[in-house]
Design a protein around this motif. Structure first.
Motif, PDB file in Angstrom:
ATOM      1  N   ARG A  16       0.825  -1.120   0.221  1.00  0.00           N
ATOM      2  CA  ARG A  16       0.107  -0.163  -0.016  1.00  0.00           C
ATOM      3  C   ARG A  16       0.792   1.223  -0.014  1.00  0.00           C
ATOM      4  O   ARG A  16       0.419   2.349  -0.532  1.00  0.00           O
ATOM      5  N   ASN A  47      -1.277  13.722   0.181  1.00  0.00           N
ATOM      6  CA  ASN A  47      -0.847  12.390   1.039  1.00  0.00           C
ATOM      7  C   ASN A  47       0.422  11.683   0.717  1.00  0.00           C
ATOM      8  O   ASN A  47       0.676  10.436   0.940  1.00  0.00           O
ATOM      9  N   HIS A  79      -0.664   9.532   4.895  1.00  0.00           N
ATOM     10  CA  HIS A  79      -1.664   9.150   3.877  1.00  0.00           C
ATOM     11  C   HIS A  79      -2.663   8.046   4.665  1.00  0.00           C
ATOM     12  O   HIS A  79      -3.751   7.885   4.117  1.00  0.00           O
ATOM     13  N   GLU A  80      -2.284   7.393   6.048  1.00  0.00           N
ATOM     14  CA  GLU A  80      -3.385   6.687   6.652  1.00  0.00           C
ATOM     15  C   GLU A  80      -4.448   7.348   7.109  1.00  0.00           C
ATOM     16  O   GLU A  80      -5.780   7.110   6.846  1.00  0.00           O
ATOM     17  N   LYS A  83      -7.078   8.977   4.714  1.00  0.00           N
ATOM     18  CA  LYS A  83      -7.985   8.029   4.128  1.00  0.00           C
ATOM     19  C   LYS A  83      -9.375   8.332   5.036  1.00  0.00           C
ATOM     20  O   LYS A  83     -10.270   8.096   4.410  1.00  0.00           O
ATOM     21  N   THR A  84      -9.180   8.638   6.157  1.00  0.00           N
ATOM     22  CA  THR A  84     -10.407   9.186   6.861  1.00  0.00           C
ATOM     23  C   THR A  84     -10.612  10.461   6.808  1.00  0.00           C
ATOM     24  O   THR A  84     -12.026  11.072   6.595  1.00  0.00           O
ATOM     25  N   TRP A 100      -5.768  11.206  -4.494  1.00  0.00           N
ATOM     26  CA  TRP A 100      -6.721  10.065  -3.859  1.00  0.00           C
ATOM     27  C   TRP A 100      -6.246   8.646  -4.645  1.00  0.00           C
ATOM     28  O   TRP A 100      -5.044   8.783  -5.626  1.00  0.00           O
ATOM     29  N   ARG A 105     -12.708   3.417  -5.400  1.00  0.00           N
ATOM     30  CA  ARG A 105     -12.417   4.645  -4.297  1.00  0.00           C
ATOM     31  C   ARG A 105     -12.657   5.835  -4.816  1.00  0.00           C
ATOM     32  O   ARG A 105     -13.371   6.639  -4.099  1.00  0.00           O
ATOM     33  N   ARG A 383      -9.025  -2.480  -4.736  1.00  0.00           N
ATOM     34  CA  ARG A 383      -9.324  -1.286  -5.259  1.00  0.00           C
ATOM     35  C   ARG A 383     -10.627  -1.130  -6.047  1.00  0.00           C
ATOM     36  O   ARG A 383     -11.249   0.015  -6.174  1.00  0.00           O
TER      37      ARG A 383
END
Length: 424
Positions: A16, A47, A79-80, A83-84, A100, A105, A383
């Protein structure tokens, strides 16, 4: 460029991390952005975990500032955490540009009306001519909602010196693959190095099998939840996959180790081939990277077009951006072949544009040449489908590779998950 938090060093890079920038990640999140005072101000949320890649982005932004008179602010975030965070800032406090993922996604935000339709930019810059199949990764209902960035082309990798010494050639058909497997075993080698501890490598193998047997349209139909996992079309996929498992083509005890150990086995000449992307080189000593060669996944059903997994990141204009025209103008500058190429070179990513300058990485250049012969591309299982469906799918595929006799129970379980998630 504003680093919103301090850098922390990462452990061995995961798949990832390679998807969005390798090596390090930024820790913490800060979303506050000043209100735009005028239309010549642009705010970008990034990100990007790769420090060298952030430097290239800043250089491009600085050059754009000088040429346009606009002020560009780049806010970096882990970057993690991104995502939120993106779920919130796209609704309130949206930047003008954000980074993104493409595929499913991206589609989730398109369906919620949170990404702007930039088909006008595609038309103005004639991007479809140079993007080819990669256009599909950012297209929903015939409209484009982002620009595809660096990608990973998946396929079979092998050592050139080993194949030359043994007199082997890369398999063009599944029959060739089975024959190569017997030659490898006779030479005391594992035919296909595989580590499924992280589960996703098994999903990549499923993608290849399904794309080669059922083609892209049916594969995407399954990814979109429109095809049952118990559909008759999937029977030959698992029949053939099970045949490969029972022929001992894959590493024994593959559930106990990950892709890095598996790629090391290839590097150490303990295995003949491996299904992965270009980051396989990180399992090799630096002085042996030049021995790595790429081969497309072999044909299974004659007449099926060559469709590949080409996992792409992407960049977007939020629907709630304050400076949409400025965002388009910056993206046109950023997406020039020489700028995009410099941005992607730092992570050895494959450019989606066919007119980018050659890379310093021969594996990237090999992937670019291969993409010219591809009829269409998927992303990657986790994905292309719903995240919850993907999690169950990854578990199921890993289990199937370890216990192929459980196929029916696994597929019935996946079908129950599909019905719950897609409500069909």
């Amino acid at each position: 460029m504003k680093d919103l938090t301090s850098l922390i060093s990462g452990a061995a890079p995961s798949r990832r991390q390679f998807m969005i920038g390798t090596g390090t990640a930024l820790a913490g999140v800060a979303l506050g952005c000043p209100a735009l005072a005028q239309s010549k101000e642009l705010v970008i949320i990034s990100n990007i975990g790769n420090a060298a890649q952030r430097e290239v982005l800043q250089r491009i932004a600085s050059e754009y500032e000088k040429n346009s008179g606009a002020k560009v602010t780049i806010n970096n975030m882990d970057h993690e955490a991104h995502k939120t965070a993106i779920r919130s800032y796209l609704v309130v406090g949206a930047p003008d540009i954000c980074f993104w993922f493409s595929g499913n996604r991206m589609k989730a935000f398109v369906k919620r009306g949170l990404f702007d339709d930039i088909s006008d930019l595609f038309e103005r810059e004639n991007y479809k001519r140079v993007l080819g199949p990669a256009t599909g990764a950012v297209t929903v209902d015939g409209k484009q909602y982002g620009l595809p960035l660096g990608g990973l082309l998946w396929g079979l990798f092998y050592r050139k010196d080993v194949f030359a010494e043994k007199g082997w050639t890369p398999p063009k058909t599944i029959v060739d693959l089975l024959a190569l497997g017997e030659h490898a075993k006779s030479a005391g080698m594992i035919p296909i190095s595989m580590g499924t501890k992280e589960m996703w490598p098994a999903a990549g193998w499923f993608d290849h099998m399904n794309l080669r047997i059922n083609g892209l349209d049916k594969h995407i139909e399954l990814m979109d939840g429109k095809m049952p996992y118990t559909d008759a079309a999937l029977k030959p996929v698992f029949d053939k996959w099970g045949e490969l498992v029972k022929a001992d083509l894959f590493s024994p005890n593959h559930t106990s180790f990950g892709w890095e150990q598996a790629s090391a086995a290839l590097a150490q000449k303990k295995a003949a081939m491996m299904d992965l992307a270009g980051f396989i080189k990180y399992g090799f000593p630096e002085d042996q990277v030049g021995q790595i060669a790429f081969s497309p996944f072999p044909e299974i059903t004659a007449g099926i077009g060559r469709y590949e997994d080409f996992a792409l990141n992407s960049v977007h204009v939020p629907k709630n951006a304050k400076n949409k025209e400025g965002a388009r103008d910056f993206l046109a500058y950023f997406y020039k072949p020489e700028n995009l190429s410099a941005f992607l070179e730092t992570e050895s990513a494959v450019p989606p544009r066919s007119d980018c300058p050659p890379s310093k990485d021969p594996l990237v250049n090999a992937a670019v040449e291969q993409l010219k012969t591809v009829a269409g591309s998927a992303q990657y299982y986790d994905r292309d489908t719903d995240p919850d469906m993907a999690l169950e799918g990854l578990k199921g595929f890993q289990e199937f590779m370890a216990k192929p006799e459980r196929r029916d129970q696994i597929l019935e379980r996946l079908e129950a998950t599909r019905k719950r998630i897609f409500k069909t």
